[in-house]
Design a protein around this motif. Sequence first.
Motif, short mmCIF file in Angstrom:
data_model
loop_
_atom_site.label_atom_id
_atom_site.label_comp_id
_atom_site.label_asym_id
_atom_site.label_seq_id
_atom_site.Cartn_x
_atom_site.Cartn_y
_atom_site.Cartn_z
N LEU A 1 -2.51 -9.56 6.59
CA LEU A 1 -3.20 -9.52 5.98
C LEU A 1 -4.07 -11.66 6.12
O LEU A 1 -3.31 -12.39 5.94
CB LEU A 1 -3.26 -9.32 4.41
N TYR B 1 -2.66 3.53 -7.34
CA TYR B 1 -1.97 3.09 -6.95
C TYR B 1 -1.46 1.23 -7.82
O TYR B 1 -1.78 1.63 -8.59
CB TYR B 1 -1.95 2.47 -5.69
N ILE C 1 4.93 -6.72 4.89
CA ILE C 1 2.95 -7.33 5.27
C ILE C 1 3.67 -9.22 4.84
O ILE C 1 4.50 -8.84 4.21
CB ILE C 1 2.79 -5.91 3.70
N LEU D 1 -1.04 3.36 1.79
CA LEU D 1 -1.78 3.85 2.60
C LEU D 1 -1.67 4.25 4.40
O LEU D 1 -2.33 5.06 4.72
CB LEU D 1 -3.41 3.10 2.27
N LEU D 2 -0.93 2.84 4.95
CA LEU D 2 -1.48 3.19 6.09
C LEU D 2 0.31 3.90 6.30
O LEU D 2 0.56 4.29 7.10
CB LEU D 2 -0.57 1.71 6.98
N VAL E 1 2.11 -5.13 9.43
CA VAL E 1 0.31 -5.45 9.07
C VAL E 1 0.33 -7.33 8.68
O VAL E 1 1.09 -7.98 7.54
CB VAL E 1 0.39 -4.72 7.39
N VAL F 1 -1.20 -5.89 -3.78
CA VAL F 1 -2.21 -5.27 -2.94
C VAL F 1 -2.21 -5.23 -1.49
O VAL F 1 -2.08 -4.15 -0.92
CB VAL F 1 -3.50 -6.60 -2.46
N GLY F 2 -0.92 -5.87 -1.18
CA GLY F 2 0.04 -5.88 -0.19
C GLY F 2 0.94 -4.43 0.05
O GLY F 2 0.65 -3.91 0.86
N ASP G 1 1.75 -11.11 3.62
CA ASP G 1 0.33 -11.97 3.05
C ASP G 1 -0.98 -13.17 3.27
O ASP G 1 -0.15 -14.08 1.89
CB ASP G 1 0.68 -10.90 1.59
N GLN H 1 -3.52 -11.95 -1.05
CA GLN H 1 -4.18 -10.76 -1.46
C GLN H 1 -2.89 -10.63 -2.89
O GLN H 1 -3.91 -10.35 -3.60
CB GLN H 1 -4.16 -9.66 -0.87
N ARG I 1 -0.17 -2.07 -1.62
CA ARG I 1 -1.28 -0.67 -1.71
C ARG I 1 -1.80 -0.14 -0.13
O ARG I 1 -1.52 0.64 0.21
CB ARG I 1 -1.91 -0.48 -2.56
N THR I 2 -1.67 -1.96 0.25
CA THR I 2 -2.34 -1.71 1.74
C THR I 2 -1.08 -0.77 2.84
O THR I 2 -1.09 0.27 3.55
CB THR I 2 -2.45 -2.74 1.84
#
Length: 448
Positions: free
Chosen positions: A142, A252, A115, A157-158, A140, A150-151, A117, A146, A153-154
Motif C-alpha cells: 500500500l 470486515y 502487507i 479480500l486477496l 501486498v 485497511v491492511g 502499509d 492506511q 481487509r485488503t
Amino acid sequence: MENLIDQAWVQQFIDWWLITLEYLQEVPWWQFNEWLSRFVFYYPLLMAYVWMLGGMIYYVRWERNRGNVLSDLPRLPEYPSVSILIPCYNEGENVRETIEYLLHQEYPNYEIIAINDGSKDNTLDILHELADQHPQIRVVNLASNQGKAVGLRTAALLANSEILIGIDGDALLAPNATAWIVRHFLDDPHVGAVTGNPRIRNRSTLLGKIQVGEFSAIVGMIKRAQRSYGHVFTISGVIAGFRKTALHDVGYWSPDMVTEDIDISWKLQLAGWAIRFEPNALCWVLMPETLNGLWKQRSRWAQGGVEVLLRYFRPLFSWRSRGMWPLYLECCISLTWAFLVVAMLALVPFDWLSSEPQEALEDLSPHWTSMLLCVTCLIQFAVSLTIDSSYERKSGGSAQHYYWMIWYPIIYWLINVGTTINGCIKALRKKRGQRAVWVTLDRGLRQK
C-alpha cells in the motif's frame, strides 16, 4: 389552551423538584459516601473472584487434558488452506524474524500474505527478498499508511483461503498454533473467530516482568472466564483466526476504530458468530517497557473499548444481542469505577485537612481491607499460575515472574485508572469516520 397546558406542566415540574430537594435534605450524605467507598473497594475484589471462577470452569471443561502444549498437535479430519496475514508498518527490525519463524508452521497447507502499509523504512525491501526465497509468501504494498484495519481487509479480500490468521509484524507464532486454531473452525460452523494466547518476549525490566504475570493472571484468566460465560470482550489483535465468511457478513474491520480487534469482536458476536479462546495458540510478542510507552498503549486500548461501547449501544437493544448485555454492563461499571476512584483520590487531601492529625494518620495505617486485597491478589495469582504454568515452559517457567506481581495493584491499577479516563475522553472527542492509522509504539528492550 396550549398556554394552560404548558403552565400546568411547569407547575408539576416545580412541585416534583421541590419534593426532590426536600428528600435530598433528609439523605445522610455520609452514608452515601460510605456506599461509594464500598463500591470502589469491593467491585474489583468481586470481579477477581468472578474471573477466577470462570477461569477454573474453563480449565476443567476444555484445558486440563491438553498434554504438552508446546509440541502436541490436534487430530484434524482435514487440513483446509489457511492464509496467514501480517500487516506491517515500519517493521524492518522485526519482520524477517517473524516470517522466518512462521515458515516452520507444522501445518501442510498455508500461505503467507505480508502487507506493507506505507512503511518509511526498509520493510518492503525485506518482504520482497523473503518472497523471492519462499514461494508461499505474497507481498501486498500500500503506497500510503492506511491503518491496520485497511491492511487486514485488503489481504483478506486477496486471500485464497476461507480460514485466515492475523499476526503482528513483530510476533513469533508457535509452530503448532495454526493447527489448534483451525480445529475450532472445523468443529463448529458458527465460530467466526478464534483468539490466541499471546506471551511476552521482553522481560528485562520491572514493567516487562509484571506484564508476564499480568497476561497470565489477568488477561488470560479473563479470556477463559468470558469464554466460560459465553462472550469475549475482544480477541487478541496480535494473534487471531477468522472465518472469511463471517468477516464478509459483518463488513470486515472498521477503518475508523482505534482498536480494530475490539471492534471486530463485537461486530461478529452481535451478528451471531461465536468467538473461541485457544490457549495452545501461543504467540510471543514485544510489549512496552517504559511508563510512557505503557501509558500510550493502555490509553489506546481504553479509547478503543469506549468507542465500541458508544458505537454498538443501539444494536444491543435487539433481543438477539441479549447475550452481550452482561459484558456491556460490566464494561460500563468498570468505567464508572475508574472515574469514582479518581474522584475519591482527589478528595483525600480535603478529608485530611478537615480531620484531626490522629485521624489522618489512622487513614494511612493498614486495615483489614488491605489484607483482604492482598490475599485476593495472592489467590488470583496462585490460581492463574496453576492454570498457565505449562505455557511458560519455553521461557523458563512462570513462577519466577510472579515474585514481581506484588507490584501489580500499585503500578497497574493506578495506570489503568488513568488510562481509562484518558481513553474515554479521547473517544468522546474523536470525530466519527476519522481514519485510525498506525502509530509508533514502544517495543521494549528487544531482549528475546
